[in-house]
Scaffold this motif. Structure first.
Motif, PDB file in Angstrom:
ATOM      1  N   LYS A 161       0.844  -1.185   0.000  1.00 27.90           N
ATOM      2  CA  LYS A 161       0.000   0.000   0.000  1.00 27.90           C
ATOM      3  C   LYS A 161       0.886   1.245   0.000  1.00 27.90           C
ATOM      4  O   LYS A 161       1.932   1.281   0.660  1.00 27.90           O
ATOM      5  CB  LYS A 161      -0.912   0.024   1.227  1.00 27.90           C
ATOM      6  N   ALA A 162       0.456   2.262  -0.735  1.00 28.24           N
ATOM      7  CA  ALA A 162       1.183   3.524  -0.806  1.00 28.24           C
ATOM      8  C   ALA A 162       0.266   4.664  -0.382  1.00 28.24           C
ATOM      9  O   ALA A 162      -0.883   4.750  -0.833  1.00 28.24           O
ATOM     10  CB  ALA A 162       1.688   3.770  -2.227  1.00 28.24           C
ATOM     11  N   ALA A 163       0.753   5.519   0.499  1.00 27.41           N
ATOM     12  CA  ALA A 163      -0.007   6.672   0.976  1.00 27.41           C
ATOM     13  C   ALA A 163       0.887   7.906   0.911  1.00 27.41           C
ATOM     14  O   ALA A 163       2.115   7.800   1.014  1.00 27.41           O
ATOM     15  CB  ALA A 163      -0.484   6.438   2.409  1.00 27.41           C
ATOM     16  N   PRO A 164       0.304   9.099   0.719  1.00 29.76           N
ATOM     17  CA  PRO A 164       1.116  10.318   0.626  1.00 29.76           C
ATOM     18  C   PRO A 164       2.039  10.484   1.826  1.00 29.76           C
ATOM     19  O   PRO A 164       1.640  10.262   2.975  1.00 29.76           O
ATOM     20  CB  PRO A 164       0.066  11.426   0.567  1.00 29.76           C
ATOM     21  N   LYS A 165       3.261  10.866   1.567  1.00 33.66           N
ATOM     22  CA  LYS A 165       4.248  11.061   2.633  1.00 33.66           C
ATOM     23  C   LYS A 165       4.048  12.445   3.258  1.00 33.66           C
ATOM     24  O   LYS A 165       4.003  13.457   2.550  1.00 33.66           O
ATOM     25  CB  LYS A 165       5.663  10.956   2.064  1.00 33.66           C
ATOM     26  N   PRO A 166       3.900  12.512   4.586  1.00 35.23           N
ATOM     27  CA  PRO A 166       3.729  13.814   5.243  1.00 35.23           C
ATOM     28  C   PRO A 166       4.893  14.755   4.927  1.00 35.23           C
ATOM     29  O   PRO A 166       6.053  14.357   4.954  1.00 35.23           O
ATOM     30  CB  PRO A 166       3.711  13.448   6.732  1.00 35.23           C
ATOM     31  N   GLY A 167       4.546  15.984   4.594  1.00 39.86           N
ATOM     32  CA  GLY A 167       5.576  16.978   4.332  1.00 39.86           C
ATOM     33  C   GLY A 167       6.111  16.990   2.919  1.00 39.86           C
ATOM     34  O   GLY A 167       6.973  17.816   2.592  1.00 39.86           O
ATOM     35  N   TYR A 168       5.600  16.099   2.057  1.00 32.93           N
ATOM     36  CA  TYR A 168       6.096  16.064   0.681  1.00 32.93           C
ATOM     37  C   TYR A 168       5.747  17.362  -0.039  1.00 32.93           C
ATOM     38  O   TYR A 168       4.618  17.845   0.023  1.00 32.93           O
ATOM     39  CB  TYR A 168       5.485  14.881  -0.076  1.00 32.93           C
ATOM     40  N   GLU A 169       6.737  17.948  -0.728  1.00 27.45           N
ATOM     41  CA  GLU A 169       6.550  19.175  -1.500  1.00 27.45           C
ATOM     42  C   GLU A 169       6.720  18.861  -2.986  1.00 27.45           C
ATOM     43  O   GLU A 169       7.814  18.494  -3.424  1.00 27.45           O
ATOM     44  CB  GLU A 169       7.570  20.235  -1.076  1.00 27.45           C
ATOM     45  N   PRO A 170       5.664  18.974  -3.785  1.00 25.00           N
ATOM     46  CA  PRO A 170       5.768  18.680  -5.224  1.00 25.00           C
ATOM     47  C   PRO A 170       6.788  19.582  -5.901  1.00 25.00           C
ATOM     48  O   PRO A 170       6.907  20.767  -5.577  1.00 25.00           O
ATOM     49  CB  PRO A 170       4.360  18.959  -5.745  1.00 25.00           C
ATOM     50  N   LYS A 171       7.521  19.018  -6.866  1.00 24.79           N
ATOM     51  CA  LYS A 171       8.531  19.776  -7.599  1.00 24.79           C
ATOM     52  C   LYS A 171       7.969  20.430  -8.854  1.00 24.79           C
ATOM     53  O   LYS A 171       8.540  21.394  -9.368  1.00 24.79           O
ATOM     54  CB  LYS A 171       9.691  18.859  -7.972  1.00 24.79           C
ATOM     55  N   THR A 172       6.871  19.902  -9.396  1.00 21.28           N
ATOM     56  CA  THR A 172       6.281  20.430 -10.622  1.00 21.28           C
ATOM     57  C   THR A 172       4.771  20.466 -10.482  1.00 21.28           C
ATOM     58  O   THR A 172       4.189  19.889  -9.545  1.00 21.28           O
ATOM     59  CB  THR A 172       6.645  19.546 -11.838  1.00 21.28           C
ATOM     60  N   HIS A 173       4.100  21.133 -11.440  1.00 22.78           N
ATOM     61  CA  HIS A 173       2.633  21.141 -11.448  1.00 22.78           C
ATOM     62  C   HIS A 173       2.098  19.723 -11.608  1.00 22.78           C
ATOM     63  O   HIS A 173       1.083  19.351 -11.000  1.00 22.78           O
ATOM     64  CB  HIS A 173       2.114  22.015 -12.589  1.00 22.78           C
ATOM     65  N   GLU A 174       2.775  18.903 -12.438  1.00 31.71           N
ATOM     66  CA  GLU A 174       2.299  17.547 -12.688  1.00 31.71           C
ATOM     67  C   GLU A 174       2.349  16.690 -11.433  1.00 31.71           C
ATOM     68  O   GLU A 174       1.440  15.910 -11.154  1.00 31.71           O
ATOM     69  CB  GLU A 174       3.129  16.893 -13.799  1.00 31.71           C
ATOM     70  N   THR A 175       3.424  16.823 -10.651  1.00 28.81           N
ATOM     71  CA  THR A 175       3.581  15.968  -9.473  1.00 28.81           C
ATOM     72  C   THR A 175       2.698  16.424  -8.304  1.00 28.81           C
ATOM     73  O   THR A 175       2.581  15.703  -7.320  1.00 28.81           O
ATOM     74  CB  THR A 175       5.049  15.920  -9.012  1.00 28.81           C
ATOM     75  N   LYS A 176       2.057  17.557  -8.439  1.00 29.99           N
ATOM     76  CA  LYS A 176       1.165  18.008  -7.366  1.00 29.99           C
ATOM     77  C   LYS A 176       0.024  17.036  -7.131  1.00 29.99           C
ATOM     78  O   LYS A 176      -0.471  16.896  -6.010  1.00 29.99           O
ATOM     79  CB  LYS A 176       0.611  19.401  -7.691  1.00 29.99           C
ATOM     80  N   VAL A 177      -0.405  16.335  -8.186  1.00 28.43           N
ATOM     81  CA  VAL A 177      -1.505  15.393  -8.041  1.00 28.43           C
ATOM     82  C   VAL A 177      -1.156  14.277  -7.063  1.00 28.43           C
ATOM     83  O   VAL A 177      -2.040  13.663  -6.453  1.00 28.43           O
ATOM     84  CB  VAL A 177      -1.906  14.803  -9.411  1.00 28.43           C
ATOM     85  N   LEU A 178       0.127  14.007  -6.862  1.00 25.19           N
ATOM     86  CA  LEU A 178       0.538  12.925  -5.972  1.00 25.19           C
ATOM     87  C   LEU A 178       0.129  13.186  -4.527  1.00 25.19           C
ATOM     88  O   LEU A 178      -0.038  12.242  -3.752  1.00 25.19           O
ATOM     89  CB  LEU A 178       2.052  12.722  -6.047  1.00 25.19           C
TER      90      LEU A 178
END
Length: 276
Positions: A161-178
């Motif tokens: 299972k994969a869940a969003p990592k706390p504190g993750y900052e997207p590097k691009t507009h595309e990766t923001k969906v993560l």
């Protein structure tokens, strides 16, 4: 979305962990690390194959448009030769026209200048590497948990299972969906290959300020299978997108691609286009 987009999913983790002992089962981090290595090798081998691809695209509530093509590399970039539309094989006349187009394309590429060829191949590589690089970022965006074991498509697999990592900052507009997605991976215990991957948006994510937003219900599924002793490639990729642009433009769409008849890619010339 290009199918190679998913090859880099959930990569970019910490340095490799030493192999687990024969007694202790591998940890979640070890499984992911080894699966990354296996799938990176597959990603690198994929251009060496030809295959038949069926692509069904649907916008809003309209009827799906279905195209089936032979896909193979010609001098550094892929070529799609149409063989059926809406699951109806082409007529003999239409087949002859596709053969003519193929021969013309081969001749065109054979006589390209270095600059023209460089542009064509660079465009293909930019798209391929951009998609791959975007999904490589997913490894830093998620935390992985080993939740069980099962059998899937004849393979003994681990369930991750994969869940969003706390504190993750997207590097691009595309990766923001993560930041709004969760996922599940079914990883073959014998080869560490991905048998199946699913990911979905679980809460809305804004893009470009408030110009566009992706909503829950957006999801994709990848299924893979062995095509040789050491290489696994996709057999099915599906994606459903629920989005809104400018607050009122419905961008809902669905795409399903299936792949079959993988074989080593032939080297084609204008005089030799049969048996491809």
């Amino acid at each position: 979305m290009n199918r190679f987009v998913v090859f880099g999913l959930f990569a970019t983790l910490a340095a490799p962990i030493p192999p687990a002992s024969a007694v202790e089962p591998p940890s979640a981090a070890q499984i992911i690390t080894r699966s990354i290595a296996a799938n990176e090798a597959d990603f690198n081998q994929a251009p060496n194959y030809a295959w038949i691809e069926r692509d069904a695209e649907k916008q809003h509530s309209s009827k799906a448009t279905i195209k089936t093509s032979k896909v193979f590399m010609i001098d550094g970039s892929p070529y799609y030769e149409l063989i059926a539309q809406n699951d109806v094989p082409l007529s003999s006349g239409e087949q002859a026209e596709q053969e003519r187009k193929l021969r013309l394309e081969i001749v065109k590429r054979e006589h390209e200048s270095d600059r023209e060829r460089g542009r064509r191949v660079a465009k293909y590589m930019r798209e391929r590497n951009r998609d791959h690089a975007m999904l490589l970022e997913m490894g830093t965006a998620f935390e992985f948990t080993l939740t069980g074991e099962t059998q899937l498509d004849g393979h003994d697999v681990w369930i991750m299972k994969a869940a969003p990592k706390p504190g993750y900052e997207p590097k691009t507009h595309e990766t923001k969906v993560l930041t709004g997605m969760t996922g599940t991976l079914w990883i073959d215990k014998a080869t560490y290959q991905w048998v199946k991957v699913q990911a979905e948006v679980v809460h809305p994510v804004n893009f470009f300020g408030f110009i566009a937003k992706v909503y829950p219900g957006t999801q994709f599924t990848l299924e893979q299978e062995p095509v040789s002793e050491n290489v696994w490639l996709p057999k099915r990729f599906s994606m459903t997108v629920h989005a809104m642009a400018l607050g009122f433009i419905d961008e809902n769409s669905a795409d399903e691609e299936t792949y079959r008849d993988y074989r080593p890619a032939p080297k084609l010339t204008a005089e030799l286009t049969t048996g491809k």
